[in-house]
Design a protein around this motif. Structure first.
Motif, PDB file in Angstrom:
ATOM      1  N   ASP A   1      30.472  33.386 -55.286  1.00  9.94           N
ATOM      2  CA  ASP A   1      29.458  33.649 -56.058  1.00  9.94           C
ATOM      3  C   ASP A   1      28.451  34.741 -55.487  1.00  9.94           C
ATOM      4  O   ASP A   1      27.925  34.434 -54.703  1.00  9.94           O
ATOM      5  CB  ASP A   1      28.628  32.230 -56.444  1.00  9.94           C
ATOM      6  N   LYS A   2      28.506  35.559 -56.187  1.00 16.40           N
ATOM      7  CA  LYS A   2      27.679  36.939 -55.594  1.00 16.40           C
ATOM      8  C   LYS A   2      26.260  36.499 -55.443  1.00 16.40           C
ATOM      9  O   LYS A   2      25.670  37.519 -54.865  1.00 16.40           O
ATOM     10  CB  LYS A   2      28.124  38.170 -56.572  1.00 16.40           C
ATOM     11  N   ASP A   3      25.778  35.862 -56.286  1.00 18.03           N
ATOM     12  CA  ASP A   3      24.338  35.430 -56.262  1.00 18.03           C
ATOM     13  C   ASP A   3      24.164  34.370 -55.169  1.00 18.03           C
ATOM     14  O   ASP A   3      23.011  33.802 -55.064  1.00 18.03           O
ATOM     15  CB  ASP A   3      23.947  34.973 -57.474  1.00 18.03           C
ATOM     16  N   THR A   4      25.100  34.065 -54.283  1.00 19.81           N
ATOM     17  CA  THR A   4      24.803  33.044 -52.860  1.00 19.81           C
ATOM     18  C   THR A   4      23.784  33.659 -52.001  1.00 19.81           C
ATOM     19  O   THR A   4      23.863  34.912 -51.881  1.00 19.81           O
ATOM     20  CB  THR A   4      26.194  32.752 -52.249  1.00 19.81           C
ATOM     21  N   MET A   5      22.939  32.878 -51.711  1.00 13.39           N
ATOM     22  CA  MET A   5      21.897  33.059 -50.629  1.00 13.39           C
ATOM     23  C   MET A   5      20.941  34.368 -51.300  1.00 13.39           C
ATOM     24  O   MET A   5      21.090  35.557 -50.765  1.00 13.39           O
ATOM     25  CB  MET A   5      22.543  33.762 -49.256  1.00 13.39           C
ATOM     26  N   PRO A   6      20.364  33.967 -52.254  1.00 18.85           N
ATOM     27  CA  PRO A   6      19.347  35.090 -52.964  1.00 18.85           C
ATOM     28  C   PRO A   6      18.410  35.804 -52.022  1.00 18.85           C
ATOM     29  O   PRO A   6      17.970  35.156 -51.135  1.00 18.85           O
ATOM     30  CB  PRO A   6      18.743  34.389 -53.982  1.00 18.85           C
ATOM     31  N   ILE A   7      18.217  36.838 -52.050  1.00 22.70           N
ATOM     32  CA  ILE A   7      17.123  37.532 -51.259  1.00 22.70           C
ATOM     33  C   ILE A   7      15.661  37.138 -51.707  1.00 22.70           C
ATOM     34  O   ILE A   7      15.372  37.188 -52.908  1.00 22.70           O
ATOM     35  CB  ILE A   7      17.152  39.170 -51.538  1.00 22.70           C
ATOM     36  N   THR A   8      15.173  36.796 -50.675  1.00 24.72           N
ATOM     37  CA  THR A   8      13.629  36.302 -50.974  1.00 24.72           C
ATOM     38  C   THR A   8      12.716  37.022 -50.461  1.00 24.72           C
ATOM     39  O   THR A   8      11.527  36.867 -50.835  1.00 24.72           O
ATOM     40  CB  THR A   8      13.496  34.698 -50.129  1.00 24.72           C
TER      41      THR A   8
ATOM     42  N   GLU B   1      13.355  46.032 -54.716  1.00 23.69           N
ATOM     43  CA  GLU B   1      13.696  44.875 -55.435  1.00 23.69           C
ATOM     44  C   GLU B   1      14.512  44.846 -56.841  1.00 23.69           C
ATOM     45  O   GLU B   1      15.276  44.117 -57.057  1.00 23.69           O
ATOM     46  CB  GLU B   1      12.215  43.941 -55.777  1.00 23.69           C
ATOM     47  N   LYS B   2      14.160  46.014 -57.507  1.00 22.73           N
ATOM     48  CA  LYS B   2      14.909  46.336 -58.808  1.00 22.73           C
ATOM     49  C   LYS B   2      16.547  46.759 -58.338  1.00 22.73           C
ATOM     50  O   LYS B   2      17.186  46.513 -59.378  1.00 22.73           O
ATOM     51  CB  LYS B   2      14.219  47.476 -59.365  1.00 22.73           C
ATOM     52  N   SER B   3      16.672  47.242 -57.200  1.00 21.45           N
ATOM     53  CA  SER B   3      17.912  47.359 -56.902  1.00 21.45           C
ATOM     54  C   SER B   3      19.057  46.162 -56.335  1.00 21.45           C
ATOM     55  O   SER B   3      20.059  46.372 -56.268  1.00 21.45           O
ATOM     56  CB  SER B   3      18.178  48.508 -55.814  1.00 21.45           C
ATOM     57  N   ILE B   4      18.118  44.990 -56.107  1.00 19.42           N
ATOM     58  CA  ILE B   4      18.996  43.945 -55.597  1.00 19.42           C
ATOM     59  C   ILE B   4      19.797  43.247 -57.056  1.00 19.42           C
ATOM     60  O   ILE B   4      19.360  42.813 -57.737  1.00 19.42           O
ATOM     61  CB  ILE B   4      17.863  42.843 -55.022  1.00 19.42           C
ATOM     62  N   ASP B   5      21.068  43.210 -56.814  1.00 20.38           N
ATOM     63  CA  ASP B   5      21.822  42.729 -57.870  1.00 20.38           C
ATOM     64  C   ASP B   5      22.952  41.504 -57.546  1.00 20.38           C
ATOM     65  O   ASP B   5      23.610  41.246 -57.924  1.00 20.38           O
ATOM     66  CB  ASP B   5      22.677  43.824 -58.505  1.00 20.38           C
ATOM     67  N   ALA B   6      22.663  41.032 -56.096  1.00 21.68           N
ATOM     68  CA  ALA B   6      23.462  40.166 -55.526  1.00 21.68           C
ATOM     69  C   ALA B   6      22.825  39.618 -54.370  1.00 21.68           C
ATOM     70  O   ALA B   6      21.765  39.917 -53.933  1.00 21.68           O
ATOM     71  CB  ALA B   6      24.843  40.748 -55.134  1.00 21.68           C
ATOM     72  N   GLY B   7      23.463  38.442 -54.085  1.00 21.32           N
ATOM     73  CA  GLY B   7      22.652  37.688 -52.790  1.00 21.32           C
ATOM     74  C   GLY B   7      23.056  38.348 -51.497  1.00 21.32           C
ATOM     75  O   GLY B   7      23.547  39.636 -51.511  1.00 21.32           O
ATOM     76  N   LEU B   8      22.868  37.654 -50.349  1.00 18.66           N
ATOM     77  CA  LEU B   8      22.759  38.331 -49.277  1.00 18.66           C
ATOM     78  C   LEU B   8      24.280  38.662 -48.759  1.00 18.66           C
ATOM     79  O   LEU B   8      24.519  39.963 -48.204  1.00 18.66           O
ATOM     80  CB  LEU B   8      22.358  37.392 -48.177  1.00 18.66           C
ATOM     81  N   LEU B   9      25.215  37.991 -48.952  1.00 22.43           N
ATOM     82  CA  LEU B   9      26.718  38.315 -48.730  1.00 22.43           C
ATOM     83  C   LEU B   9      27.174  39.528 -49.518  1.00 22.43           C
ATOM     84  O   LEU B   9      27.977  40.120 -48.805  1.00 22.43           O
ATOM     85  CB  LEU B   9      27.537  37.064 -49.169  1.00 22.43           C
ATOM     86  N   TYR B  10      26.933  39.795 -50.801  1.00 24.55           N
ATOM     87  CA  TYR B  10      27.510  40.777 -51.442  1.00 24.55           C
ATOM     88  C   TYR B  10      26.641  41.798 -51.848  1.00 24.55           C
ATOM     89  O   TYR B  10      26.850  42.728 -52.743  1.00 24.55           O
ATOM     90  CB  TYR B  10      28.185  39.992 -52.873  1.00 24.55           C
ATOM     91  N   LEU B  11      25.512  41.993 -51.329  1.00 21.57           N
ATOM     92  CA  LEU B  11      24.606  42.697 -51.512  1.00 21.57           C
ATOM     93  C   LEU B  11      24.755  44.211 -51.122  1.00 21.57           C
ATOM     94  O   LEU B  11      25.310  44.365 -49.849  1.00 21.57           O
ATOM     95  CB  LEU B  11      23.179  42.534 -51.079  1.00 21.57           C
ATOM     96  N   ASN B  12      25.069  45.438 -51.727  1.00 15.35           N
ATOM     97  CA  ASN B  12      25.357  46.604 -51.273  1.00 15.35           C
ATOM     98  C   ASN B  12      24.106  47.466 -51.046  1.00 15.35           C
ATOM     99  O   ASN B  12      23.382  47.992 -51.514  1.00 15.35           O
ATOM    100  CB  ASN B  12      25.865  47.328 -52.684  1.00 15.35           C
ATOM    101  N   THR B  13      24.109  47.425 -49.552  1.00 17.72           N
ATOM    102  CA  THR B  13      22.975  47.996 -49.019  1.00 17.72           C
ATOM    103  C   THR B  13      22.930  49.606 -49.109  1.00 17.72           C
ATOM    104  O   THR B  13      21.924  50.291 -49.052  1.00 17.72           O
ATOM    105  CB  THR B  13      22.697  47.684 -47.428  1.00 17.72           C
TER     106      THR B  13
ATOM    107  N   LYS C   1      20.422  43.354 -43.495  1.00 20.43           N
ATOM    108  CA  LYS C   1      20.286  42.136 -43.926  1.00 20.43           C
ATOM    109  C   LYS C   1      19.706  41.327 -42.714  1.00 20.43           C
ATOM    110  O   LYS C   1      19.984  41.350 -41.683  1.00 20.43           O
ATOM    111  CB  LYS C   1      21.472  41.673 -44.408  1.00 20.43           C
ATOM    112  N   VAL C   2      18.811  40.423 -43.184  1.00 24.10           N
ATOM    113  CA  VAL C   2      18.134  39.590 -42.337  1.00 24.10           C
ATOM    114  C   VAL C   2      18.081  38.189 -42.672  1.00 24.10           C
ATOM    115  O   VAL C   2      18.356  37.968 -43.845  1.00 24.10           O
ATOM    116  CB  VAL C   2      16.679  39.847 -41.991  1.00 24.10           C
ATOM    117  N   TRP C   3      17.888  37.198 -41.747  1.00 27.08           N
ATOM    118  CA  TRP C   3      17.937  35.791 -41.997  1.00 27.08           C
ATOM    119  C   TRP C   3      16.507  35.108 -41.745  1.00 27.08           C
ATOM    120  O   TRP C   3      15.919  35.368 -40.678  1.00 27.08           O
ATOM    121  CB  TRP C   3      19.030  34.938 -41.639  1.00 27.08           C
ATOM    122  N   PRO C   4      15.719  34.452 -42.849  1.00 23.21           N
ATOM    123  CA  PRO C   4      16.306  33.966 -44.099  1.00 23.21           C
ATOM    124  C   PRO C   4      16.544  35.180 -44.874  1.00 23.21           C
ATOM    125  O   PRO C   4      16.143  36.245 -44.730  1.00 23.21           O
ATOM    126  CB  PRO C   4      15.131  33.114 -44.530  1.00 23.21           C
TER     127      PRO C   4
END
Length: 251
Positions: free
Chosen positions: A42-49, A70-82, A102-105
């Motif tokens: 799921d591309k929305d896994t681990m949404p950017i917070t 923020e407007k450019s974020i279209d996926a979660g952490l795993l699939y986000l195109n930095t 990318k950072v955690w959380p």
């Protein structure tokens, strides 16, 4: 004999229970793995917070940059195109370089390096220290910068020649207002006191040494009346001076 047969019956009866437990464990593992795979796919896994903007920013609005990210974020952490986010931010006029991590959380840490303006380029743009021409919304704050120009030379070449010229002129105490190449390819200096100095084409180092020698030996004594200097000659120069009329009167 009866005892032996009873014991064998107990052992043989244990096999179905073991197989059942093994089946249940295996099924649980398979189902869990399937659910985990679906979660990961799921591309929305681990949404950017959260989005963190870093850098010594003098000309760029941090809130605006954060909003663009923020407007450019279209996926979660795993699939986000930095790389796409970096590309969008680099389109901002004042941004020289961008590092997106990318950072955690789940979040993004964005480091911004701004362009450093070293001169105006013509009348509508600025020139950065790396030789990049860019057009910010407002130029009024940078009227104190020297203006560089050229129709044919690259900005980098103009900067390199300007730095050579500035070193000699500052040694003589002369401030530069404009520097660049004319339509004929001649390097031209206009001082802050509106004196026009033509360095001609090609290598300007020898002409600058000639200017410095003449200035320190004689020209500085009447510098206020000088309107222009022509250094296009192989071994000399000419000086144009303003005629100062002596006013006499009687009581």
């Amino acid at each position: 004999m009866m005892k032996t047969n009873s014991s064998a019956g107990l052992v043989s009866g244990a096999f179905p229970v073991t197989r059942l437990l093994f089946f249940l464990v295996a099924s649980t593992v398979i189902v869990s793995f399937s659910i985990w795979c679906l979660y990961l796919f799921d591309k929305d896994t681990m949404p950017i917070t959260s989005v963190y903007i870093e850098g010594d920013l003098k000309h760029t609005n941090v809130s605006h940059l954060k909003s663009e990210v923020e407007k450019s974020i279209d996926a979660g952490l795993l699939y986000l195109n930095t790389r796409q986010i970096r590309k969008i931010l680099l389109a901002e006029p004042w941004i020289e370089e961008v590092f997106v991590r990318k950072v955690w959380p789940p979040g993004l840490r964005v480091k911004i390096i701004e362009k450093v303006p070293v001169a105006k380029w013509g009348s509508h743009a600025l020139l950065s220290s790396s030789g990049t021409v860019f057009e910010p919304e407002e130029l009024g704050r940078f009227n104190n910068l020297v203006t560089l120009f050229s129709l044919h030379d690259s900005p980098k070449n103009v900067i390199d020649n300007f730095l050579i010229v500035r070193k000699v002129f500052e040694h003589c105490g002369v401030l530069i207002k404009h520097f660049g190449a004319t339509d004929r390819g001649e390097w031209l200096v206009l001082t802050r006191s509106d004196k026009r100095i033509n360095l001609g084409r090609g290598d300007i180092k020898n002409k600058l040494y000639r200017f410095q020698f003449a200035y320190e030996r004689e020209i500085n004594s009447y510098w206020s009346s000088v309107t222009g200097i022509d250094l296009r000659y192989p071994n000399g120069l000419t000086v144009d001076r303003r005629q100062v009329k002596e006013m006499r009167g009687s009581l």
